[in-house]
Scaffold this motif. Structure first.
Motif, PDB file in Angstrom:
ATOM      1  N   GLY A 123      -5.207  -2.163   6.491  1.00 18.68           N
ATOM      2  CA  GLY A 123      -4.361  -2.172   5.303  1.00 18.68           C
ATOM      3  C   GLY A 123      -4.386  -3.492   4.567  1.00 18.68           C
ATOM      4  O   GLY A 123      -4.482  -3.533   3.335  1.00 18.68           O
ATOM      5  N   ARG A 124      -4.310  -4.596   5.302  1.00 19.14           N
ATOM      6  CA  ARG A 124      -4.308  -5.914   4.655  1.00 19.14           C
ATOM      7  C   ARG A 124      -5.661  -6.234   4.035  1.00 19.14           C
ATOM      8  O   ARG A 124      -5.729  -6.829   2.946  1.00 19.14           O
ATOM      9  CB  ARG A 124      -3.910  -6.979   5.676  1.00 19.14           C
ATOM     10  CG  ARG A 124      -2.465  -6.864   6.147  1.00 19.14           C
ATOM     11  CD  ARG A 124      -2.053  -8.068   6.984  1.00 19.14           C
ATOM     12  NE  ARG A 124      -0.665  -7.962   7.388  1.00 19.14           N
ATOM     13  CZ  ARG A 124      -0.238  -7.411   8.525  1.00 19.14           C
ATOM     14  NH1 ARG A 124      -1.135  -6.902   9.372  1.00 19.14           N
ATOM     15  NH2 ARG A 124       1.041  -7.342   8.818  1.00 19.14           N
ATOM     16  N   THR A 125      -6.724  -5.857   4.721  1.00 12.39           N
ATOM     17  CA  THR A 125      -8.055  -6.091   4.159  1.00 12.39           C
ATOM     18  C   THR A 125      -8.244  -5.272   2.886  1.00 12.39           C
ATOM     19  O   THR A 125      -8.769  -5.770   1.881  1.00 12.39           O
ATOM     20  CB  THR A 125      -9.146  -5.707   5.182  1.00 12.39           C
ATOM     21  OG1 THR A 125      -8.936  -6.427   6.394  1.00 12.39           O
ATOM     22  CG2 THR A 125     -10.526  -6.031   4.640  1.00 12.39           C
ATOM     23  N   GLN A 126      -7.772  -4.020   2.929  1.00 14.20           N
ATOM     24  CA  GLN A 126      -7.886  -3.168   1.753  1.00 14.20           C
ATOM     25  C   GLN A 126      -7.093  -3.742   0.584  1.00 14.20           C
ATOM     26  O   GLN A 126      -7.513  -3.675  -0.569  1.00 14.20           O
ATOM     27  CB  GLN A 126      -7.388  -1.759   2.075  1.00 14.20           C
ATOM     28  CG  GLN A 126      -7.615  -0.757   0.954  1.00 14.20           C
ATOM     29  CD  GLN A 126      -9.087  -0.499   0.710  1.00 14.20           C
ATOM     30  OE1 GLN A 126      -9.821  -0.071   1.598  1.00 14.20           O
ATOM     31  NE2 GLN A 126      -9.552  -0.767  -0.501  1.00 14.20           N
ATOM     32  N   MET A 127      -5.941  -4.340   0.879  1.00 12.71           N
ATOM     33  CA  MET A 127      -5.116  -4.905  -0.177  1.00 12.71           C
ATOM     34  C   MET A 127      -5.848  -6.048  -0.893  1.00 12.71           C
ATOM     35  O   MET A 127      -5.729  -6.209  -2.108  1.00 12.71           O
ATOM     36  CB  MET A 127      -3.780  -5.397   0.396  1.00 12.71           C
ATOM     37  CG  MET A 127      -2.736  -5.723  -0.662  1.00 12.71           C
ATOM     38  SD  MET A 127      -1.111  -6.066   0.060  1.00 12.71           S
ATOM     39  CE  MET A 127      -0.669  -4.435   0.671  1.00 12.71           C
TER      40      MET A 127
END
Length: 202
Positions: free
Chosen positions: A153-157
């Motif tokens: 999720g954080r990488t995608q953000m």
């Protein structure tokens, strides 16, 4: 921590999850498109192009995914790649069907951003739990989580931020603002529920 699933999913369960994931992704795209918004990831790129090219966002989504399949094959394995290709075909087919069979006369941008983003996020989660992805940047984030332990999720953000900044060149700032909300909704689902060690299996 051992993340092997002690009770593997059956072929029927996997098939149902992939179908449901495709439906949720396409429905989320339809909500966002009706409000003139984009989002992060490959879905956001497809939506942005759909305002410039007269093709269904589901078809564009699949075309954009094609170059990422080589990475999926090398980094995530044969099973993941085959399932992700199947998802791409499913999204293209359902996306075309949705364009012909679903008309949204009016939708509030705030609702579209929250609902559309969340629905796409749950679709991506369903796919990830059954060893598949929505392709594109999703392949990159799942690979980094698998290899490096980086939260998907954080990488995608981070990736989404770049896509949204790019969309400022084509969309009004207000739409981009709501689009950022939709991207946060997608990533929020993955941050909350797709964490190594929280669940067994994928």
């Amino acid at each position: 921590m051992n993340t092997a699933d002690p009770l593997p999913h059956s072929a029927l369960e996997d098939s149902y999850a992939l179908l449901l994931g495709c439906i949720l992704v396409v429905l989320g795209l339809a909500l966002l498109h009706a409000a003139g918004l984009v989002t992060g990831g490959t879905a956001g790129i497809a939506l942005l192009l759909s305002y410039l090219i007269p093709l269904p966002s589901g078809v564009l989504f699949t075309l954009i995914n094609l170059p990422f399949m080589l990475l999926a094959w090398k980094a995530m394995g044969r099973r993941f790649t085959i399932r992700t290709v199947a998802v791409g075909i499913g999204v293209a087919a359902l996306g075309t069907w949705t364009r012909l069979g679903l008309t949204i006369a009016h939708i509030d941008p705030a609702f579209a951003a929250l609902a559309g983003g969340s629905v796409i996020g749950f679709g991506a989660l369903a796919l990830a739990r059954h060893h598949a992805g929505i392709g594109g940047t999703g392949v990159v984030t799942l690979w980094l989580q698998k290899r490096r332990g980086w939260n998907a999720g954080r990488t995608q953000m981070t990736i989404d931020t770049v896509i949204l900044l790019t969309s400022l060149a084509f969309l009004p700032a207000e739409r981009v603002g709501w689009s950022a909300v939709s991207a946060a909704a997608v990533s929020g689902i993955l941050i909350a529920w797709h964490r190594p060690g929280r669940y067994t299996g994928y």
